[in-house]
Write an enzyme that holds these catalytic residues in place. Structure first.
Site, PDB file in Angstrom:
ATOM      1  N   ALA A  13      56.965   7.092  10.566  1.00 26.94           N
ATOM      2  CA  ALA A  13      55.578   7.563  10.728  1.00 26.94           C
ATOM      3  C   ALA A  13      54.888   7.821   9.394  1.00 26.94           C
ATOM      4  CB  ALA A  13      55.554   8.815  11.595  1.00 26.94           C
ATOM      5  N   ASN A  89      59.549   3.584  16.431  1.00 29.53           N
ATOM      6  CA  ASN A  89      58.576   2.711  15.764  1.00 29.53           C
ATOM      7  C   ASN A  89      59.096   2.129  14.455  1.00 29.53           C
ATOM      8  OD1 ASN A  89      55.643   1.934  14.877  1.00 29.53           O
ATOM      9  ND2 ASN A  89      56.407   3.303  13.269  1.00 29.53           N
ATOM     10  N   SER A 141      57.540  -6.336  19.421  1.00 28.60           N
ATOM     11  CA  SER A 141      56.637  -7.240  18.702  1.00 28.60           C
ATOM     12  C   SER A 141      56.391  -8.508  19.503  1.00 28.60           C
ATOM     13  CB  SER A 141      57.281  -7.621  17.362  1.00 28.60           C
ATOM     14  OG  SER A 141      56.582  -8.694  16.764  1.00 28.60           O
ATOM     15  N   TYR A 154      64.610 -10.795  13.300  1.00 24.82           N
ATOM     16  CA  TYR A 154      63.593  -9.813  13.725  1.00 24.82           C
ATOM     17  C   TYR A 154      63.269 -10.010  15.209  1.00 24.82           C
ATOM     18  CZ  TYR A 154      58.987  -7.429  13.603  1.00 24.82           C
ATOM     19  OH  TYR A 154      57.909  -6.610  13.846  1.00 24.82           O
ATOM     20  N   ALA A 156      65.134 -11.413  17.466  1.00 27.15           N
ATOM     21  CA  ALA A 156      66.309 -11.046  18.279  1.00 27.15           C
ATOM     22  C   ALA A 156      66.335  -9.533  18.486  1.00 27.15           C
ATOM     23  CB  ALA A 156      67.588 -11.515  17.591  1.00 27.15           C
TER      24      ALA A 156
HETATM   25  P1  NAP Z   1      54.979  -0.503   7.869  1.00 27.89           P
HETATM   26  O1  NAP Z   1      53.552  -0.231   7.551  1.00 27.89           O
HETATM   27  O2  NAP Z   1      55.792  -1.375   6.981  1.00 27.89           O
HETATM   28  O3  NAP Z   1      55.715   0.904   8.058  1.00 27.89           O
HETATM   29  C1  NAP Z   1      57.077   0.931   8.385  1.00 27.89           C
HETATM   30  C2  NAP Z   1      57.484   2.357   8.644  1.00 27.89           C
HETATM   31  O4  NAP Z   1      58.861   2.340   9.055  1.00 27.89           O
HETATM   32  C3  NAP Z   1      57.410   3.229   7.412  1.00 27.89           C
HETATM   33  O5  NAP Z   1      57.026   4.516   7.818  1.00 27.89           O
HETATM   34  C4  NAP Z   1      58.855   3.239   6.893  1.00 27.89           C
HETATM   35  O6  NAP Z   1      59.206   4.404   6.156  1.00 27.89           O
HETATM   36  C5  NAP Z   1      59.598   3.223   8.213  1.00 27.89           C
HETATM   37  N1  NAP Z   1      60.983   2.760   8.120  1.00 27.89           N
HETATM   38  C6  NAP Z   1      61.444   1.530   7.783  1.00 27.89           C
HETATM   39  N2  NAP Z   1      62.789   1.509   7.828  1.00 27.89           N
HETATM   40  C7  NAP Z   1      63.172   2.754   8.189  1.00 27.89           C
HETATM   41  C8  NAP Z   1      64.436   3.379   8.388  1.00 27.89           C
HETATM   42  N3  NAP Z   1      65.582   2.708   8.214  1.00 27.89           N
HETATM   43  N4  NAP Z   1      64.462   4.686   8.761  1.00 27.89           N
HETATM   44  C9  NAP Z   1      63.311   5.385   8.945  1.00 27.89           C
HETATM   45  N5  NAP Z   1      62.092   4.849   8.768  1.00 27.89           N
HETATM   46  C10 NAP Z   1      62.036   3.556   8.384  1.00 27.89           C
HETATM   47  O7  NAP Z   1      55.124  -1.170   9.317  1.00 27.89           O
HETATM   48  P2  NAP Z   1      54.130  -1.183  10.584  1.00 27.89           P
HETATM   49  O8  NAP Z   1      53.373  -2.422  10.533  1.00 27.89           O
HETATM   50  O9  NAP Z   1      53.456   0.107  10.737  1.00 27.89           O
HETATM   51  O10 NAP Z   1      55.224  -1.381  11.746  1.00 27.89           O
HETATM   52  C11 NAP Z   1      55.593  -0.349  12.652  1.00 27.89           C
HETATM   53  C12 NAP Z   1      56.348  -0.998  13.804  1.00 27.89           C
HETATM   54  O11 NAP Z   1      55.501  -1.952  14.435  1.00 27.89           O
HETATM   55  C13 NAP Z   1      57.593  -1.776  13.360  1.00 27.89           C
HETATM   56  O12 NAP Z   1      58.615  -1.595  14.313  1.00 27.89           O
HETATM   57  C14 NAP Z   1      57.135  -3.218  13.364  1.00 27.89           C
HETATM   58  O13 NAP Z   1      58.196  -4.107  13.564  1.00 27.89           O
HETATM   59  C15 NAP Z   1      56.164  -3.199  14.528  1.00 27.89           C
HETATM   60  N6  NAP Z   1      55.201  -4.279  14.493  1.00 27.89           N
HETATM   61  C16 NAP Z   1      54.275  -4.378  13.493  1.00 27.89           C
HETATM   62  C17 NAP Z   1      53.368  -5.434  13.498  1.00 27.89           C
HETATM   63  C18 NAP Z   1      52.313  -5.594  12.454  1.00 27.89           C
HETATM   64  O14 NAP Z   1      51.608  -6.617  12.478  1.00 27.89           O
HETATM   65  N7  NAP Z   1      52.117  -4.682  11.543  1.00 27.89           N
HETATM   66  C19 NAP Z   1      53.431  -6.383  14.522  1.00 27.89           C
HETATM   67  C20 NAP Z   1      54.383  -6.252  15.518  1.00 27.89           C
HETATM   68  C21 NAP Z   1      55.257  -5.187  15.496  1.00 27.89           C
HETATM   69  P3  NAP Z   1      58.963   4.504   4.528  1.00 27.89           P
HETATM   70  O15 NAP Z   1      57.467   4.609   4.353  1.00 27.89           O
HETATM   71  O16 NAP Z   1      59.657   5.750   4.098  1.00 27.89           O
HETATM   72  O17 NAP Z   1      59.513   3.250   3.941  1.00 27.89           O
END
Ligand code: NAP
Length: 242
Positions: A13, A89, A141, A154, A156
């Site tokens: 978050a 998330n 996703s 990803y 999978a």
């Molecule tokens: P983002 O901006 O890259 O943010 C990722 C978040 O996940 C950050 O808060 C990060 O923490 C945290 N994180 C990553 N690995 C972690 C771990 N091992 N333990 C705890 N926290 C972790 O990504 P987002 O776009 O918001 O994506 C959020 C979700 O939506 C993900 O599951 C992603 O696969 C999904 N999603 C995103 C999109 C898109 O287009 N953006 C599309 C489909 C699905 P830090 O800040 O500390 O690194």
């Protein structure tokens, strides 16, 4: 929407979609636990935004590490009797063609995007089952539904989350716990860094990328009392991509 008190844990978050979900749930009066892995500066910003509406706290934790999750959740349960809401998330992208992918690339993607669901959900679920209430939302996703070249691991992991959502929903429905998934398309966050935004827009019927707040509004609805009769579902939010 009426204020609905309770405690919500949002993994990942500190930024992007997770941050928007944290703020959306704070607006409904929930105490929000803001999980992050490494970006404390960003997590502090989320917490400040949460505190404009409600209360909250930070939880530094790598959700792919089972021992760390177990210890951290023991602490959370000592501070809060029960979490009413869990949003899984946290996620990473690690794009490469399958032909170049090594065992560690595969495992790393699955550990963060799928194994984390198991590590975090199981202990939280125990408390929800005792309380006979709870909302679990898993962020999957479009890649997990329709596939995407360069995203075999990803996709999978995200498809695995969808199967887990549907099965768990059936396991816990009798205890009034709902489990749903939200499948975003292309949402404007750090995760899209390095991708050709113009090309992506051209593929989306609505002609633009999605906003984290738009995903958060859907998640907040699924976490509300109004969504009590919805479980085991997967909601695409992708501008008409498929
Ligand atoms: P983002 O901006 O890259 O943010 C990722 C978040 O996940 C950050 O808060 C990060 O923490 C945290 N994180 C990553 N690995 C972690 C771990 N091992 N333990 C705890 N926290 C972790 O990504 P987002 O776009 O918001 O994506 C959020 C979700 O939506 C993900 O599951 C992603 O696969 C999904 N999603 C995103 C999109 C898109 O287009 N953006 C599309 C489909 C699905 P830090 O800040 O500390 O690194």
């Amino acid at each position: 929407m009426p204020s609905e008190p309770g405690v919500a844990l949002i993994t990942g978050a500190s930024r992007g979609i997770g941050r928007a979900i944290a703020v959306a749930l704070a607006r409904t009066g929930r105490h929000v636990i803001v999980n992050y892995r490494s970006r404390q500066d960003a997590a502090e910003e989320t917490l400040a935004a949460v505190r404009e509406h409600s209360t909250g706290e930070l939880l530094e934790l790598d959700v792919s590490n089972p021992e760390a999750v177990s210890a951290a959740l023991d602490g959370v349960h000592a501070r809060h009797e029960c979490l009413e809401i869990l949003v899984n998330n946290a996620g990473i992208r690690n794009d490469m063609l399958m032909i170049w992918m090594q065992q560690d690339d595969w495992r790393g993607t699955l550990q963060t995007n799928l194994d984390s669901f198991f590590h975090v959900t199981r202990p939280v679920l125990k408390q929800m089952l005792l309380k006979r209430r709870g909302r679990i939302v898993n962020i999957t996703s479009a890649a997990g539904e329709v596939g995407s070249p360069g995203q075999v691991s990803y996709s999978a992991a995200k498809a695995g989350l969808i199967g887990a959502t549907r099965s768990l929903a059936r396991e816990v429905a009798k205890r009034k716990i709902t489990v749903n998934a939200v499948a975003p398309g292309f949402i404007e966050t750090d995760m899209l860094e390095g991708l050709p935004a113009q090309e992506l827009r051209a593929r989306i019927p609505l002609g633009r990328l999605g906003k984290p707040e738009e995903v958060a509004a859907l998640v907040a609805f699924l976490c509300s009392e109004d969504a009590a009769y919805i479980t085991g579902q997967v909601y695409a939010i992708n501008g008409g991509l498929y």
